[in-house]
Design a protein around this motif. Sequence first.
Motif, PDB file in Angstrom:
ATOM      1  N   GLY A 250      -2.126   6.950   8.258  1.00  0.00           N
ATOM      2  CA  GLY A 250      -3.146   6.518   7.982  1.00  0.00           C
ATOM      3  C   GLY A 250      -3.261   4.955   6.472  1.00  0.00           C
ATOM      4  N   THR A 251      -4.440   4.673   6.431  1.00  0.00           N
ATOM      5  CA  THR A 251      -4.191   2.839   4.943  1.00  0.00           C
ATOM      6  C   THR A 251      -5.120   3.583   4.288  1.00  0.00           C
ATOM      7  N   ILE A 252      -4.814   3.098   2.785  1.00  0.00           N
ATOM      8  CA  ILE A 252      -5.541   3.301   1.846  1.00  0.00           C
ATOM      9  C   ILE A 252      -6.177   2.079   2.057  1.00  0.00           C
ATOM     10  N   ALA A 253      -7.912   2.421   1.958  1.00  0.00           N
ATOM     11  CA  ALA A 253      -8.491   2.045   1.671  1.00  0.00           C
ATOM     12  C   ALA A 253      -9.012   1.494   0.714  1.00  0.00           C
TER      13      ALA A 253
ATOM     14  N   VAL B  52      -0.517   4.895  -9.990  1.00  0.00           N
ATOM     15  CA  VAL B  52      -0.915   4.155  -8.076  1.00  0.00           C
ATOM     16  C   VAL B  52       0.349   3.954  -8.183  1.00  0.00           C
ATOM     17  N   LEU B  53       1.338   4.367  -7.038  1.00  0.00           N
ATOM     18  CA  LEU B  53       2.336   4.401  -5.550  1.00  0.00           C
ATOM     19  C   LEU B  53       1.890   3.282  -4.653  1.00  0.00           C
ATOM     20  N   LYS B  54       0.992   3.855  -4.099  1.00  0.00           N
ATOM     21  CA  LYS B  54       0.176   2.922  -3.199  1.00  0.00           C
ATOM     22  C   LYS B  54      -0.721   2.459  -3.209  1.00  0.00           C
ATOM     23  N   GLY B  55      -1.332   1.029  -2.933  1.00  0.00           N
ATOM     24  CA  GLY B  55      -1.940  -0.217  -2.759  1.00  0.00           C
ATOM     25  C   GLY B  55      -3.335  -0.566  -1.928  1.00  0.00           C
ATOM     26  N   GLU B  56      -4.416  -0.500  -1.968  1.00  0.00           N
ATOM     27  CA  GLU B  56      -5.148  -1.053  -1.108  1.00  0.00           C
ATOM     28  C   GLU B  56      -4.427  -1.721  -0.313  1.00  0.00           C
ATOM     29  N   GLY B  57      -4.637  -1.307   1.576  1.00  0.00           N
ATOM     30  CA  GLY B  57      -4.227  -2.004   2.342  1.00  0.00           C
ATOM     31  C   GLY B  57      -2.508  -1.730   2.818  1.00  0.00           C
ATOM     32  N   ASP B  58      -1.632  -0.349   2.170  1.00  0.00           N
ATOM     33  CA  ASP B  58      -0.693   0.414   2.404  1.00  0.00           C
ATOM     34  C   ASP B  58      -0.988   1.035   3.385  1.00  0.00           C
TER      35      ASP B  58
ATOM     36  N   GLU C  72       1.635  12.235   1.811  1.00  0.00           N
ATOM     37  CA  GLU C  72       3.037  11.458   1.321  1.00  0.00           C
ATOM     38  C   GLU C  72       2.125  11.216  -0.148  1.00  0.00           C
ATOM     39  N   VAL C  73       2.774  11.133  -1.108  1.00  0.00           N
ATOM     40  CA  VAL C  73       2.258  11.323  -1.936  1.00  0.00           C
ATOM     41  C   VAL C  73       1.371   9.603  -2.830  1.00  0.00           C
ATOM     42  N   ILE C  74       0.496   9.341  -2.865  1.00  0.00           N
ATOM     43  CA  ILE C  74       0.003   8.805  -3.280  1.00  0.00           C
ATOM     44  C   ILE C  74      -0.153   7.037  -4.490  1.00  0.00           C
ATOM     45  N   ALA C  75      -0.131   8.814  -5.713  1.00  0.00           N
ATOM     46  CA  ALA C  75      -0.460   8.673  -7.160  1.00  0.00           C
ATOM     47  C   ALA C  75      -0.210   9.636  -7.782  1.00  0.00           C
TER      48      ALA C  75
END
Length: 414
Positions: free
Chosen positions: A17-20, A59-65, A71-74
């Motif tokens: 998926g993608t962080i929107a 925040v470990l994953k920014g928008e668009g990543d 998966e851990v994202i934050a």
Amino acid sequence: MSTDIKAPTFPESVQDGTIATWHKQPGEAVSRDELIVDIETDKVVLEVVAPADGALTEVLKGEGDTVLSNEVIAKFEAGAGGSAKADSDSDEKGDAKEASAEQKDDSSAPESGDAGDKILSPAARKIADENNVNPASVKGTGKDGRVTKEDVLNHVKSGDSKPAAAAPTPAAAAPAAPEGDRVEKRVPMTRLRKRIAERLLEATSTTAMLTTFNEVDMGPVMELRKQYKDKFEKIHNGTRLGFMGFFVKAATEALKRFPAVNASLDDNDVVYHGYQDIGVAVSTEKGLVVPVLRSTENMSIAEVESTIRDFGLRARDGKLGIDEMTGGTFTITNGGVFGSLLSTPILNLPQTAILGMHKIQERPMAVNGEVKIRPMMYLALSYDHRLIDGKEAVQFLVAIKELLEDPARILLEI
């Protein structure tokens, strides 16, 4: 206590998926079950909510990543950030903890004399930086003169903020566009739209797609609907009697008679399904989605109408689950709701056929040797000619036409 915020578990059909959109930033207060982030997949936008009252710490994953399943994202800390309510008098322990941490770091304080005594929450400092607001000019209403997020927002709204000194204008700066000049806007394509495009191109390039047409007199269905719609709605708890229920049941009966139309292709194998799972195309702001009605052979018209209505509402709000949009043995799309008179729908792979409904239009028709005005609808059946012969496709469409022009045959299954 710090907690990992993870991406949801994706089904096998979704690889990543993608962080929107991040709806909350580190240090910003959040309430339990409040939306934190949207994750866009090939099929649907998934929402991740807060596990408790607290705040994001990292925040470990920014928008668009791109993110993988689970998966851990934050990082999240329960109790941090204080109360999420927009109250300028908020002085919860989480806010005090953040203020104390900031006081220890003198390098983050403003350089002006008055500003050095100001205490800003992370959210307030972020808004101040974004709006070029000097913290020294903001009146703090929080505990011990603390400047809250609301103080900065109110300061910006009042127009009291003074923008920072502008950087020197480059000598070769481009001239401003003349008034009335044509403008363009460039935005990235969403992940869902990209996937839709890929699947449509795949369908047109890897199948021998052909479309056959027919027309159906909608008069009998319209008369039946007019006669019973009020009683139907009353008996079935507000479920309205529309046209889609008749089409789904007619298609179900026709699929029983022509198994190849209900089949799917898996490499060199043909999979014949002993059930009818019919997908109904639903248009949303983000793109077209196809939730699936399971085992329509066991559903009543009322159940079909109720389920489709629920699909439409949840699709609009982005609440459909991935499992509700996977599978399916046949698809129906209704361009008539937008005024389409005729179209050639594209296959929904790996299915081998799709039915297109269109606008009901009154036209002069020859009925028993007389010209009469009848409410007619064009039907289109696109099919994969590698598996379905023209004869089968035409007979399938004729079967649907006959069932709709004599709705009693749907009930009697004849």
